[in-house]
Design an enzyme around this catalytic site. Structure first.
Site, PDB file in Angstrom:
ATOM      1  N   GLY A  27     -14.897  62.285  53.105  1.00 42.95           N
ATOM      2  CA  GLY A  27     -14.392  61.928  51.984  1.00 42.95           C
ATOM      3  C   GLY A  27     -15.317  61.068  51.465  1.00 42.95           C
ATOM      4  N   SER A  29     -17.512  61.366  49.086  1.00 40.72           N
ATOM      5  CA  SER A  29     -18.263  61.748  47.986  1.00 40.72           C
ATOM      6  C   SER A  29     -18.252  60.792  46.706  1.00 40.72           C
ATOM      7  CB  SER A  29     -17.743  63.251  47.510  1.00 40.72           C
ATOM      8  OG  SER A  29     -16.501  62.973  47.288  1.00 40.72           O
ATOM      9  N   GLY A  31     -15.160  57.094  45.792  1.00 35.23           N
ATOM     10  CA  GLY A  31     -14.319  56.088  45.973  1.00 35.23           C
ATOM     11  C   GLY A  31     -14.803  55.037  47.134  1.00 35.23           C
ATOM     12  N   ILE A  32     -13.587  54.899  48.013  1.00 34.30           N
ATOM     13  CA  ILE A  32     -14.035  53.657  49.014  1.00 34.30           C
ATOM     14  C   ILE A  32     -14.655  54.381  50.137  1.00 34.30           C
ATOM     15  CG2 ILE A  32     -12.297  52.220  48.302  1.00 34.30           C
ATOM     16  CD1 ILE A  32     -10.570  53.288  50.347  1.00 34.30           C
ATOM     17  N   GLY A  33     -14.727  55.702  50.124  1.00 38.33           N
ATOM     18  CA  GLY A  33     -15.458  56.361  51.327  1.00 38.33           C
ATOM     19  C   GLY A  33     -17.115  56.339  51.054  1.00 38.33           C
ATOM     20  N   LEU A  80     -11.027  69.623  54.823  1.00 36.95           N
ATOM     21  CA  LEU A  80     -10.141  69.212  55.803  1.00 36.95           C
ATOM     22  C   LEU A  80      -8.792  70.225  55.507  1.00 36.95           C
ATOM     23  CD1 LEU A  80     -10.563  65.472  55.427  1.00 36.95           C
ATOM     24  CD2 LEU A  80     -10.762  66.753  57.549  1.00 36.95           C
ATOM     25  N   ASN A 106     -11.302  59.015  56.316  1.00 43.20           N
ATOM     26  CA  ASN A 106     -11.100  58.355  54.989  1.00 43.20           C
ATOM     27  C   ASN A 106     -10.607  59.300  53.949  1.00 43.20           C
ATOM     28  OD1 ASN A 106     -11.920  56.369  52.640  1.00 43.20           O
ATOM     29  ND2 ASN A 106     -13.011  58.293  52.278  1.00 43.20           N
ATOM     30  N   SER A 156      -2.521  53.692  54.360  1.00 40.23           N
ATOM     31  CA  SER A 156      -2.045  53.186  53.099  1.00 40.23           C
ATOM     32  C   SER A 156      -0.730  52.382  53.578  1.00 40.23           C
ATOM     33  CB  SER A 156      -1.846  54.157  51.975  1.00 40.23           C
ATOM     34  OG  SER A 156      -1.119  53.756  50.943  1.00 40.23           O
ATOM     35  N   TYR A 176      10.485  69.543  48.313  1.00 38.01           N
ATOM     36  CA  TYR A 176       9.081  68.840  48.605  1.00 38.01           C
ATOM     37  C   TYR A 176       9.280  67.732  47.621  1.00 38.01           C
ATOM     38  CZ  TYR A 176       4.307  67.638  47.547  1.00 38.01           C
ATOM     39  OH  TYR A 176       3.083  67.199  47.534  1.00 38.01           O
TER      40      TYR A 176
HETATM   41  P1  NDP Z   1     -10.761  59.248  46.203  1.00 39.33           P
HETATM   42  O1  NDP Z   1     -10.013  60.463  45.559  1.00 39.33           O
HETATM   43  O2  NDP Z   1     -11.984  58.702  45.397  1.00 39.33           O
HETATM   44  O3  NDP Z   1     -11.686  59.772  47.399  1.00 39.33           O
HETATM   45  C1  NDP Z   1     -10.914  60.805  48.433  1.00 39.33           C
HETATM   46  C2  NDP Z   1     -11.817  61.494  49.043  1.00 39.33           C
HETATM   47  O4  NDP Z   1     -11.389  62.532  49.757  1.00 39.33           O
HETATM   48  C3  NDP Z   1     -12.963  62.279  47.949  1.00 39.33           C
HETATM   49  O5  NDP Z   1     -14.142  62.363  48.516  1.00 39.33           O
HETATM   50  C4  NDP Z   1     -12.282  63.703  48.128  1.00 39.33           C
HETATM   51  O6  NDP Z   1     -13.207  64.890  47.884  1.00 39.33           O
HETATM   52  C5  NDP Z   1     -12.031  63.948  49.407  1.00 39.33           C
HETATM   53  N1  NDP Z   1     -11.036  64.916  49.883  1.00 39.33           N
HETATM   54  C6  NDP Z   1      -9.932  65.152  49.231  1.00 39.33           C
HETATM   55  N2  NDP Z   1      -9.141  66.525  50.055  1.00 39.33           N
HETATM   56  C7  NDP Z   1     -10.462  66.978  50.738  1.00 39.33           C
HETATM   57  C8  NDP Z   1     -10.678  67.938  51.518  1.00 39.33           C
HETATM   58  N3  NDP Z   1      -9.511  68.871  51.669  1.00 39.33           N
HETATM   59  N4  NDP Z   1     -11.506  67.997  52.531  1.00 39.33           N
HETATM   60  C9  NDP Z   1     -12.586  67.080  52.367  1.00 39.33           C
HETATM   61  N5  NDP Z   1     -12.438  65.886  51.745  1.00 39.33           N
HETATM   62  C10 NDP Z   1     -11.392  65.721  50.823  1.00 39.33           C
HETATM   63  O7  NDP Z   1      -9.877  58.020  46.863  1.00 39.33           O
HETATM   64  P2  NDP Z   1     -10.019  56.795  47.554  1.00 39.33           P
HETATM   65  O8  NDP Z   1     -11.364  56.435  47.946  1.00 39.33           O
HETATM   66  O9  NDP Z   1      -9.260  55.936  46.815  1.00 39.33           O
HETATM   67  O10 NDP Z   1      -9.386  57.305  48.921  1.00 39.33           O
HETATM   68  C11 NDP Z   1      -9.833  57.091  50.096  1.00 39.33           C
HETATM   69  C12 NDP Z   1      -8.956  56.970  51.063  1.00 39.33           C
HETATM   70  O11 NDP Z   1      -8.007  55.694  50.784  1.00 39.33           O
HETATM   71  C13 NDP Z   1      -7.637  58.049  51.091  1.00 39.33           C
HETATM   72  O12 NDP Z   1      -7.447  58.180  52.308  1.00 39.33           O
HETATM   73  C14 NDP Z   1      -6.455  57.080  50.378  1.00 39.33           C
HETATM   74  O13 NDP Z   1      -5.105  57.875  50.781  1.00 39.33           O
HETATM   75  C15 NDP Z   1      -6.896  55.638  51.088  1.00 39.33           C
HETATM   76  N6  NDP Z   1      -6.063  54.792  49.748  1.00 39.33           N
HETATM   77  C16 NDP Z   1      -6.454  54.521  48.824  1.00 39.33           C
HETATM   78  C17 NDP Z   1      -5.798  53.502  48.176  1.00 39.33           C
HETATM   79  C18 NDP Z   1      -6.372  53.159  46.698  1.00 39.33           C
HETATM   80  O14 NDP Z   1      -5.726  52.573  45.897  1.00 39.33           O
HETATM   81  N7  NDP Z   1      -7.345  53.813  46.017  1.00 39.33           N
HETATM   82  C19 NDP Z   1      -4.627  52.776  48.466  1.00 39.33           C
HETATM   83  C20 NDP Z   1      -4.425  53.281  49.759  1.00 39.33           C
HETATM   84  C21 NDP Z   1      -4.969  54.071  50.595  1.00 39.33           C
HETATM   85  P3  NDP Z   1     -13.308  65.233  46.167  1.00 39.33           P
HETATM   86  O15 NDP Z   1     -14.316  64.429  45.574  1.00 39.33           O
HETATM   87  O16 NDP Z   1     -14.163  66.635  46.620  1.00 39.33           O
HETATM   88  O17 NDP Z   1     -12.146  65.693  45.848  1.00 39.33           O
END
Ligand code: NDP
Length: 320
Positions: A27, A29, A31-33, A80, A106, A156, A176
């Site tokens: 992940g 692409s 955000g924090i990843g 995923l 991530n 989280s 749900y």
């Molecule tokens: P983003 O939405 O910016 O990043 C999430 C990433 O996960 C994106 O690259 C997204 O890809 C990818 N992703 C989602 N579904 C799939 C999939 N099926 N297969 C592969 N990749 C996938 O969010 P964040 O950077 O904020 O989140 C990163 C992590 O941090 C997450 O696990 C989140 O739960 C955790 N977190 C974040 C917080 C926050 O305040 N932001 C707080 C607490 C935890 P695509 O771009 O294609 O959608």
């Protein structure tokens, strides 16, 4: 090494070099990843960003290379929400036959309406936990080939919203609730790190989970104003009534303050490199320090049960 709630990922890694070390960040692409991948690459690691959208992946790689032309960074397709896709991803990585020093689980999805993965799992449990469980199993031979491998699960503080319902994790028989579903998946991230560490620490592998802070990213894509209001109410009621507080920076309103994206990647980087974690395998971390997860995310018997349920649901075995 700079630490604390306000440190950025760059502060945390400091002058440390990771040349020759191999990392996978799911992940990444955005955000924090993406910031995690960028900082690992800046320190000299060979970084593979595992993304489901090749165009976003190419843009992420280009963004890193535009700042760091010598960075060793590439992308691999990983969805995923599909066990077949995950297994193909792992097969491609295993064919590279290089040790894997760091796996950062991530990627995540939050609060979608009820949706099922290709294999029929509820989307949050399926993506955030089961997808990473199968990915980690598939990459285990590469991890065990590294000297001191670490698997870092981005969980989280939202795991406070629910433990794992072992009898019906996929909401097949219960109604749900997207908040419960997210909380369940994030509790699973913590339990999985604990159990992975317990099973493989004697082979040199350590695993950790963490809360990154609250960061404005695309994660909120499924949220509307009502959802934000519900979350604020939950946070305020927790701050007022039960005294449970994972966020040391939480002001009197009950809501934690926002971090920037570079700050949001700091605890992930800390969990990847902090030497003091060598003796705290399985720890849950927050603000670049060891933190205390909720009781349902700390119970060793739950961690073991989740492992068994996850193996069963995905027909996956961890080879030793
Ligand atoms: P983003 O939405 O910016 O990043 C999430 C990433 O996960 C994106 O690259 C997204 O890809 C990818 N992703 C989602 N579904 C799939 C999939 N099926 N297969 C592969 N990749 C996938 O969010 P964040 O950077 O904020 O989140 C990163 C992590 O941090 C997450 O696990 C989140 O739960 C955790 N977190 C974040 C917080 C926050 O305040 N932001 C707080 C607490 C935890 P695509 O771009 O294609 O959608």
């Amino acid at each position: 090494m700079s630490q604390g709630a306000t440190a950025t990922a760059t502060d945390v890694i400091g002058p440390l070099r990771l040349d020759g070390r191999n990392a996978v960040v799911t992940g990444a692409s955005g955000g924090i990843g993406l910031e995690t991948a960028r900082v690992l690459a800046a320190a000299g690691a060979n970084v593979t960003i595992a993304v489901r959208d090749p165009a976003k992946g190419a843009a992420a790689v280009a963004a890193i290379l535009s700042e760091l032309p010598d960075a060793q960074v590439d992308q691999e397709a990983l969805d995923l929400a599909s066990l077949q896709n995950i297994r193909e991803f792992c097969e491609r990585l295993r064919r590279r036959d290089v040790p894997l020093d760091l796996l950062v689980n991530n990627a995540g999805v939050m609060f979608p309406p009820l949706t099922r993965t290709d294999d029929g799992f509820e989307l949050q449990f399926g993506t955030n936990h089961l997808g990473h469980f199968v990915t980690t199993a598939g990459l285990l031979p590469l991890l065990l080939g590294a000297r001191e491998p670490r698997v870092v699960n981005v969980s989280s503080a939202g795991h406070a919203m629910s433990g794992v319902d072992f009898d019906d994790p996929n909401f097949d028989r219960r109604e749900y609730d997207k908040f419960v579903g997210y909380g369940q998946s994030k509790t699973a991230n913590v339990l999985f790190a604990t159990e992975l560490d317990r099973r493989y620490q004697d082979r040199g592998l350590h695993s950790f989970s963490l809360h990154p802070g609250m960061i404005a990213t695309d994660l909120a894509r499924h949220m509307d104003t009502e959802d934000f209001n519900r979350l604020i109410e939950r946070a305020q009621s927790r701050a007022t009534h039960d005294g449970v507080d994972d966020d040391s920076d939480r002001p009197a309103t009950g809501m934690p303050s926002f971090k920037s994206i570079p700050q949001g990647a700091a605890t992930t980087i800390w969990a990847c490199i902090a030497p003091e974690l060598d003796t705290h395998g399985g720890a849950y971390c927050s603000d670049c320090a060891i933190a205390t997860a909720e009781p349902w995310a700390r119970d060793a018997s739950y961690a073991q049960r989740l492992w068994e349920v996850s193996e069963h649901l995905t027909a996956t075995r961890f080879v030793s």
